[in-house]
Write an enzyme that holds these catalytic residues in place. Sequence first.
Site, PDB file in Angstrom:
ATOM      1  N   SER A 128      36.186  39.442  45.409  1.00  0.00           N
ATOM      2  CA  SER A 128      37.158  38.654  44.699  1.00  0.00           C
ATOM      3  C   SER A 128      37.894  37.648  45.842  1.00  0.00           C
ATOM      4  CB  SER A 128      38.320  39.609  44.285  1.00  0.00           C
ATOM      5  OG  SER A 128      39.565  38.751  43.868  1.00  0.00           O
ATOM      6  N   GLU A 189      44.555  40.537  36.900  1.00  0.00           N
ATOM      7  CA  GLU A 189      44.589  39.272  37.253  1.00  0.00           C
ATOM      8  C   GLU A 189      44.926  38.269  36.017  1.00  0.00           C
ATOM      9  OE1 GLU A 189      40.909  37.531  39.485  1.00  0.00           O
ATOM     10  OE2 GLU A 189      40.802  36.198  37.531  1.00  0.00           O
TER      11      GLU A 189
HETATM   12  C1  6PG Z   1      38.074  36.542  41.720  1.00  0.00           C
HETATM   13  C2  6PG Z   1      37.959  36.301  40.162  1.00  0.00           C
HETATM   14  C3  6PG Z   1      36.691  35.664  39.761  1.00  0.00           C
HETATM   15  C4  6PG Z   1      36.434  35.511  38.268  1.00  0.00           C
HETATM   16  C5  6PG Z   1      37.141  34.395  37.743  1.00  0.00           C
HETATM   17  C6  6PG Z   1      36.941  34.112  36.274  1.00  0.00           C
HETATM   18  O1  6PG Z   1      38.456  37.853  41.809  1.00  0.00           O
HETATM   19  O2  6PG Z   1      37.709  35.896  42.711  1.00  0.00           O
HETATM   20  O3  6PG Z   1      38.557  37.195  39.170  1.00  0.00           O
HETATM   21  O4  6PG Z   1      35.837  36.895  40.329  1.00  0.00           O
HETATM   22  O5  6PG Z   1      35.231  35.399  38.107  1.00  0.00           O
HETATM   23  O6  6PG Z   1      38.581  34.339  38.066  1.00  0.00           O
HETATM   24  O7  6PG Z   1      37.806  34.601  35.439  1.00  0.00           O
HETATM   25  P1  6PG Z   1      37.900  34.168  33.933  1.00  0.00           P
HETATM   26  O8  6PG Z   1      37.426  35.254  33.179  1.00  0.00           O
HETATM   27  O9  6PG Z   1      39.310  33.613  33.942  1.00  0.00           O
HETATM   28  O10 6PG Z   1      36.935  32.919  33.938  1.00  0.00           O
END
Ligand code: 6PG
Length: 477
Positions: A128, A189
């Site tokens: 992440s 998140e």
């Molecule tokens: C992270 C994020 C990332 C994720 C996006 C997509 O931890 O860096 O979680 O891994 O791919 O944020 O999230 P969406 O479902 O909002 O497109």
Amino acid sequence: GKADVAVIGTGVMGRSLARNFARHGHTVALFDVAPGRAAQVAQEHSAEGNFIPAQDPAELAQSMSTPRVAILLVPAGEPTDQAIDMLCEVFSAGDIIVDMGNSFYVDTERREKLVTQRDLHFVGCGISGGESGALNGPAIMPGGAQKAYERLGPLLESISAQFQGEPCCTWVGPGGAGHYVKMVHNGIEYADMELLSEAYQLLRYRNGMSPKEISEVFSRWNEGPLHSYLLEISADILQHTDAKTNQPFIDIICDEAGQKGTGSWTVQNALTLGAGSTIIAAATFARAVSSQRVHRDLARGVLGEWVPDTAPGGSDLLDNLEKAVYGAKIVAYSQGLSQIRTACKEYGWTVDLAKLASIWRAGCIIQAQLLQDIMETYQDGDFDTPLLLKPAISAVIKDALPAWRAVVSDSIKAGIALPALSAGLAYLDSLRCPSLPTALVQAQRDFFGAHTYRRRDCEGSFHTRWENPQRPEIALS
Ligand code: 6PG
């Protein structure tokens, strides 16, 4: 010399991670299915360290020291399966394939079985922090065989984010545990993002504040217990003026929120496990509803335009809202961590929640002051008591409740939807209520489907013969 790590896939994330390895003195083999891409990336960043681009899988394998470690950063699904097949053809016993994509943990467990049959190790690993995290230090959540972590750990810890000198990387648990906790990280998140967006909505349309003023409120909150990366970037976003129109950027950007899967997987899994992750669910559904463009347009016509009550929301709104958002944030984390705990019991993992909170303190999208408190709270080793019921944390929730209730009830009267804040409050009220209306649900189930019920006053299961005017009760066990 030979490469001590390979990065497969040179999209935004792959390229950033490869550069991160190179900057830390690792020699990085690079491969991409698009011909010439690996060489191009290697050349562009040659000043940052040593890259060995490979034209084909065999060349890749030859360029690496053994046991090999290859990190996949390719799209989840079919491309991941293809990349794994490719590496299995050219790698040899003891080599390690690490999937750092946002893969579904069930796929990870299936892949681990396949790869292990070929005497290789497979590690499903969450990462992440987006592009800049990958480049400058992400939070890393590896699962898979603990033995593989002996080789992998030092490598990953050398490039992860550091929180006060401690690497934000730890072996999470066997099998799909790494990808599982990353999935729930993303669920949390979604909750964090939605809670801040609801706070924005209330300040904007109830209190009539401008985006810039709200940005200032967020910046102030960011000095206190709500301190987090997502709050910081939200304050930044609300400052931003669209260059083309000179309008606040927030008014220009289309409000239909996307999602790539991890949030809804978290919710689907919560339902499967019977976990109560209601704030994450509300946040995920809020994105879905926002994207129902046709229904939204129709509803305004059929039900009438949305006219929020903008009479001043009371002078305490700001303080109340800060407390409400903080309370809801804690409940969202509590729900997510309890879901992980339930999954551990169901799937046979032991995820150390204190360690997990500790590696989320930096590098990742949900990094926040709260995670330090969560880590300290779980250092007692009792992962079964929900976070929100632990002594220090429950005191905060108790304190937040009246403010939270004032905010939600005011917003309902004013016509401003706060799905995640409302869901969190309903959850707490449900948890504390000794007589839930689900007694009636149970009776209904027994009435129409003979689904049986339990009594409060004695053990066993019962069925009432509702069709009989005497309503006799039968004890079934
Ligand atoms: C992270 C994020 C990332 C994720 C996006 C997509 O931890 O860096 O979680 O891994 O791919 O944020 O999230 P969406 O479902 O909002 O497109």
